[in-house]
Motif scaffolding. Structure first.
Motif, short mmCIF file in Angstrom:
data_model
loop_
_atom_site.label_atom_id
_atom_site.label_comp_id
_atom_site.label_asym_id
_atom_site.label_seq_id
_atom_site.Cartn_x
_atom_site.Cartn_y
_atom_site.Cartn_z
N ALA A 198 0.49 -1.14 0.03
CA ALA A 198 0.11 -0.23 0.20
C ALA A 198 1.02 1.04 -0.07
O ALA A 198 1.65 1.17 0.62
CB ALA A 198 -0.99 0.39 0.77
N ILE A 199 0.07 2.74 -0.43
CA ILE A 199 0.82 3.23 -0.26
C ILE A 199 0.24 4.63 0.43
O ILE A 199 -1.41 4.58 -0.23
CB ILE A 199 1.66 4.02 -1.87
CG1 ILE A 199 2.58 3.06 -2.27
CG2 ILE A 199 1.77 5.77 -1.69
CD1 ILE A 199 2.75 3.53 -3.53
N THR A 200 0.55 5.51 1.13
CA THR A 200 -0.33 6.19 1.83
C THR A 200 -0.03 7.93 1.80
O THR A 200 1.50 7.92 1.66
CB THR A 200 -1.15 6.00 3.41
OG1 THR A 200 0.57 6.34 4.17
CG2 THR A 200 -0.74 5.08 3.85
N ALA A 201 -0.85 9.16 1.35
CA ALA A 201 -0.06 10.31 1.20
C ALA A 201 -1.23 10.46 1.21
O ALA A 201 -2.89 10.88 0.73
CB ALA A 201 0.65 10.08 -0.17
N CYS A 202 -0.67 12.28 2.28
CA CYS A 202 -2.05 13.67 2.20
C CYS A 202 -2.06 14.70 1.77
O CYS A 202 -0.41 14.51 2.15
CB CYS A 202 -2.62 13.46 3.69
SG CYS A 202 -1.46 13.79 5.49
N PRO A 203 -2.37 15.32 1.36
CA PRO A 203 -1.78 16.77 1.28
C PRO A 203 -0.90 17.51 2.16
O PRO A 203 0.35 17.97 1.95
CB PRO A 203 -2.51 18.15 1.65
CG PRO A 203 -4.24 16.41 0.72
CD PRO A 203 -3.85 15.41 1.42
N VAL B 2 2.48 -4.39 3.45
CA VAL B 2 3.85 -3.31 4.10
C VAL B 2 3.74 -2.19 3.34
O VAL B 2 2.91 -2.14 2.11
CB VAL B 2 5.31 -4.07 2.61
CG1 VAL B 2 6.36 -2.96 3.42
CG2 VAL B 2 5.54 -5.36 3.41
N VAL B 3 3.82 -1.00 3.43
CA VAL B 3 2.48 0.13 3.73
C VAL B 3 4.17 1.58 2.99
O VAL B 3 5.62 0.86 4.36
CB VAL B 3 2.27 1.06 4.29
CG1 VAL B 3 1.73 1.80 4.13
CG2 VAL B 3 1.02 -0.19 4.83
N GLU B 4 4.69 1.94 1.93
CA GLU B 4 4.99 3.13 1.60
C GLU B 4 4.31 4.26 2.13
O GLU B 4 3.44 5.06 1.46
CB GLU B 4 5.27 3.32 0.22
CG GLU B 4 6.54 4.39 -0.29
CD GLU B 4 7.40 4.11 -1.81
OE1 GLU B 4 7.01 5.10 -2.46
OE2 GLU B 4 7.12 2.96 -2.17
N ASP C 207 8.61 -7.30 -2.83
CA ASP C 207 7.17 -6.66 -1.97
C ASP C 207 6.02 -7.08 -2.84
O ASP C 207 4.92 -7.60 -2.67
CB ASP C 207 7.56 -5.76 -0.73
CG ASP C 207 8.26 -5.82 -0.05
OD1 ASP C 207 8.15 -7.31 0.51
OD2 ASP C 207 8.95 -5.56 0.99
N ILE C 208 6.58 -6.25 -3.85
CA ILE C 208 5.31 -6.12 -4.89
C ILE C 208 5.15 -6.92 -5.16
O ILE C 208 3.75 -7.17 -6.18
CB ILE C 208 6.47 -4.24 -6.05
CG1 ILE C 208 5.79 -3.04 -4.82
CG2 ILE C 208 5.01 -4.25 -7.18
CD1 ILE C 208 6.72 -2.33 -5.96
N PHE D 138 3.61 -0.38 -10.01
CA PHE D 138 2.68 -1.76 -9.93
C PHE D 138 2.16 -1.76 -11.16
O PHE D 138 1.01 -2.67 -10.77
CB PHE D 138 2.08 -0.75 -8.91
CG PHE D 138 2.25 -0.39 -7.57
CD1 PHE D 138 3.03 -0.74 -6.05
CD2 PHE D 138 2.45 1.24 -7.75
CE1 PHE D 138 3.37 -1.07 -5.83
CE2 PHE D 138 3.44 1.59 -6.51
CZ PHE D 138 4.16 0.47 -5.71
N ALA D 139 2.62 -1.39 -12.17
CA ALA D 139 1.69 -2.06 -13.11
C ALA D 139 1.46 -3.30 -13.31
O ALA D 139 2.65 -4.34 -13.55
CB ALA D 139 3.18 -1.98 -14.39
N GLY D 140 0.63 -3.74 -14.08
CA GLY D 140 -0.70 -5.22 -14.34
C GLY D 140 -0.76 -5.94 -13.10
O GLY D 140 -0.92 -6.85 -12.51
#
Length: 489
Positions: free
Chosen positions: A5-10, A35-37, A51-52, A72-74
């Protein structure tokens, strides 16, 4: 199952990391691995290729464009706002598992546009205009915060070391005494003052950047600098940033010969954008905005009695309403903008905003401590962390409680923050530091009354939460007793 996962806020501060923690805890409860980035302001450790490759699906909980999306293509991808990961992580995992069970969609062919840098805001073609404006402004604020923290805290430290008269000290390039406290205080003040001079240009530059990418940065920064030069302040910076972004977006729609396309984003867009924005700011809108800014400053200085108390209450309501969201940030940006004027009214507003922003996490930490049975084990754990978050002026520490019980928690903390904001203004507490929470109390004017306002609002919010949760608890307990005596037909 395995997920990444990826998390991002402004702003890249609290929501980014709280979303990551929520996803990790939910995965552990489900027996899955994740696993989070975190693409936050502190930087991130990229996900490994292994991991990906091993992941069954990908979760993007982000309010910004994800950096490195091509990795994360595919893979099956589920996308949602960052708050969805905080409020409903279980739902995101259900969507991710459903996506993993479906055959992967064909990847679209690469285009010339795909090679361009992504915008820093997650604004789609079909988003409403209001949503786009909010994202653009939030991007500007997110890049502004490091300058606010650095400049504001350095100035506050200089006042603590050398008193308020340190602002009149001669330039340290002409005279700097490394052996005296006053010399270091003057140095801190002058460094902080330079950092503060970037506030409006940075705000304008990155609003423009969010709208039209890198070619709009120069017009935005120049427009912001002009706003400072003519006395238009933060309002001028907002307008300059929006003008710069709009002008460059318009220029991008003009079709040009293929041979010229390479120089357009590097030379033509910045040049023409800067000229247009400069003319608009100097000749057309700059003076009216400067007059409005001067009027606002005069109004803030004239606030007293009921009007000051009502403004403090309103700012308190805004700080607690969405706990770090757009409304909260609007109140905070209003307070920080006033710091550049140095007026007495502006310093009172800064104190009221910080005190009100500390109430939500502190009140919920108190409530979950004194009435543990009304809260879940996870909430009690969050409550222990909320003490430090609240003391540090990180309002987002209240989000886990609000997500679990919004209709009882949010009105309660809004009431408490309104009380604190109103009392802080009534007491005339002042603050020159834009952040720091309890750790900058020695720099606050009327610090004891500031603390009285903070404690009063915290008690009001905590008592309200406990009362409302008790009412719910009693109603739940009484329901089985009623159902145990069915009415005979």
């Amino acid at each position: 199952m395995k997920f990444v996962a990826i998390t991002a806020c402004p702003t890249g501060i609290a929501h980014t990391y709280m979303a990551a923690e929520s996803l990790e805890q939910t995965a552990k409860a489900n027996g899955d691995t994740i696993v989070v980035e975190t693409q936050g302001s502190a930087g991130s450790e990229p996900l490994s290729a292994a991991d990906i490759a091993d992941a069954d699906a990908v979760i993007f909980a982000a309010d910004l464009a994800v950096q490195g999306r091509e990795r994360f293509a595919g893979k099956p991808i589920v996308e949602a706002p960052v708050k969805a990961a905080i409020n409903d992580a279980a739902g995101l995992f259900e969507r991710a598992k459903a996506a993993a069970a479906e055959p992967p969609a064909a990847e679209p062919a690469a285009s010339a546009a795909a090679a361009e840098p992504e915008l820093t805001t997650k604004v789609g073609e079909h988003d409403r205009f209001g949503s786009r404006i909010r994202q653009w402004l939030m991007t500007g604020v997110s890049y502004l915060i490091p300058f606010v923290a650095a400049g504001g805290l350095l100035i506050a430290v200089s006042f603590a070391l050398g008193g308020y008269k340190i602002a009149d000290a001669p330039s340290v390039t002409e005279h700097f005494d490394a052996g005296s406290l006053a010399g270091w205080a003057a140095l801190m003040y002058q460094i902080g003052s330079v950092a503060f001079k970037f506030l409006v240009p940075v705000l304008a530059g990155f609003i423009a950047f969010a709208m039209a990418d890198r070619p709009a940065i120069a017009p935005g920064f120049v427009g912001g600098a002009i706003a400072v030069a003519i006395g238009a302040g933060f309002l001028g910076g907002l307008v300059a940033g929006l003008f710069a972004g709009a002008v460059v977006l318009g220029l991008k729609k003009i079709r040009v010969p293929k041979a010229m396309r390479g120089i357009m984003p590097v030379v033509v867009y910045p040049l023409l954008g800067t000229v247009v924005v400069g003319v608009l700011m100097y000749v057309v809108v700059g003076k009216p905005i400067a007059i409005a800014t001067a009027g606002l400053t005069h109004w803030l200085n004239s606030l007293s009695g009921t009007s000051a108390v009502l403004l403090g209450a309103l700012l308190g309501l805004m700080m607690a309403f969405d706990m770090g969201g757009p409304v909260n940030k609007a109140a905070y940006a209003f307070a920080v903008g006033g710091l550049t004027t140095g007026s007495a009214g502006s310093l009172q507003i800064m104190a009221a905003v910080m005190a009100a922003g500390m109430v939500p996490p502190l009140s919920l930490a108190l409530a979950s401590t004194v009435r543990k049975k009304l809260f879940t084990a996870a909430e009690r754990e969050n409550g222990r962390a909320a003490w430090l978050l609240g003391a540090s002026f990180i309002t987002e520490g209240a989000i886990p409680f609000a997500a679990a019980d919004p209709f009882r928690v949010i009105p309660s903390i809004m009431a408490g923050s309104a009380v604190t904001g109103a009392l802080s203004m009534a007491f005339g507490a002042t603050l020159r530091a834009p952040h720091g929470g309890i750790f900058v109390v020695p720099l606050i004017g009327n610090p004891l009354l500031f603390l009285v306002a903070l404690v009063a609002g915290t008690l009001v919010a905590a008592a309200s939460v406990v009362l409302l949760k008790q009412v719910r608890s009693r109603s739940v307990e009484e329901t089985p007793a009623v159902s145990a005596h069915p009415v005979n037909a």
